[in-house]
Design an enzyme around this catalytic site. Structure first.
Site, PDB file in Angstrom:
ATOM      1  N   GLU A  84      31.171  -9.660   8.144  1.00  0.00           N
ATOM      2  CA  GLU A  84      29.757  -9.288   8.036  1.00  0.00           C
ATOM      3  C   GLU A  84      29.365  -8.233   9.074  1.00  0.00           C
ATOM      4  OE1 GLU A  84      27.290 -12.771   6.939  1.00  0.00           O
ATOM      5  OE2 GLU A  84      25.873 -11.956   8.398  1.00  0.00           O
ATOM      6  N   ASP A  85      29.894  -8.355  10.269  1.00  0.00           N
ATOM      7  CA  ASP A  85      29.370  -7.556  11.389  1.00  0.00           C
ATOM      8  C   ASP A  85      30.363  -6.589  12.034  1.00  0.00           C
ATOM      9  OD1 ASP A  85      26.970  -8.885  11.086  1.00  0.00           O
ATOM     10  OD2 ASP A  85      27.407 -10.387  12.593  1.00  0.00           O
TER      11      ASP A  85
END
Ligand SMILES: Nc1nc2c(ncn2[C@@H]2O[C@H](COP(=O)(O)OP(=O)(O)O)[C@@H](OP(=O)(O)OP(=O)(O)O)[C@H]2O)c(=O)[nH]1
Ligand SMILES: [Mn+2]
Length: 181
Positions: free
Chosen positions: A68-69
């Site tokens: 996600e990051d």
């Protein structure tokens, strides 16, 4: 090597991988705590409070925000840590191409259909983030935004229930304190 040694070696490989991936990130609070404290803290909630010993769940907790990051891909996770870990991480990863409000809506919708393993990671993730919010909120968050995060979390957690008594009790105490019941 004994099987215990293999498990330890794999977990250290996993913590190291997550630390490398998150190395330039900080949490959003004024203290600017290193981001890696979050995935390590989520894994620690699972061992220390939820008493989880399933190593795939602990790997997934350590890796849960890497795709996600950071630039991490699901293929990379599968190659290094196997299909089971990849599957759990996939389940707990939001689609960052969607607007934030839609991602938040989908978390509520998908929570009840998640696997037991993914529900464990999600409960620990929410517990860590809500405790973090109680201590010091991200820079620029108004009281209203904080309250909305508690209220939204409550809706996600409601879809994760029946998974782990210790974590659900701790979450309910937080919701009660905030009048989100
Ligand atoms: N409370 C808190 N959260 C911080 C901080 N720094 C980074 N975060 C991360 O921010 C996310 C929550 O902020 P939002 O603004 O609601 O999330 P968004 O970026 O996905 O829109 C969480 O993501 P997540 O772990 O992926 O969880 P989720 O909220 O998406 O379930 C949390 O880990 C901090 O200092 N305090
Ligand atoms: Mn997280």
């Amino acid at each position: 090597m004994t099987s215990a040694a293999i498990v330890i070696e794999d977990l250290i490989k996993c913590v190291n991988f997550a630390a490398e991936k998150h190395k330039n990130q900080r949490r959003k609070n004024p203290e600017k705590i290193p981001y890696i404290n979050h995935p390590i803290g989520v894994a620690f909630i699972l061992t220390n409070e939820a008493k989880i010993t399933d190593v795939s769940v602990l790997h997934a907790a350590l890796l849960h925000d890497t795709v996600e990051d950071t630039d991490t891909s699901f293929e990379e996770i599968e190659n290094l840590f196997g299909k089971t870990v990849r599957g759990i991480v996939e389940e707990v990863t939001d689609d960052k191409t969607l607007p934030s409000a839609e991602r938040k809506r989908l978390q509520i919708v998908h929570a009840p259909d998640s696997s037991f393993e993914a529900k464990l990671v999600k409960l620990a993730d929410k517990l860590y983030n809500l405790r973090d919010l109680e201590k010091s909120a991200p820079e620029g968050w108004s009281e209203q935004r904080i309250q909305e995060y508690f209220e939204w979390s409550r809706k996600v957690v409601d879809g994760l229930r029946g998974t782990n008594v210790a974590m659900e009790q701790s979450l309910d105490e937080i919701f009660k304190k905030r009048n989100v019941i």
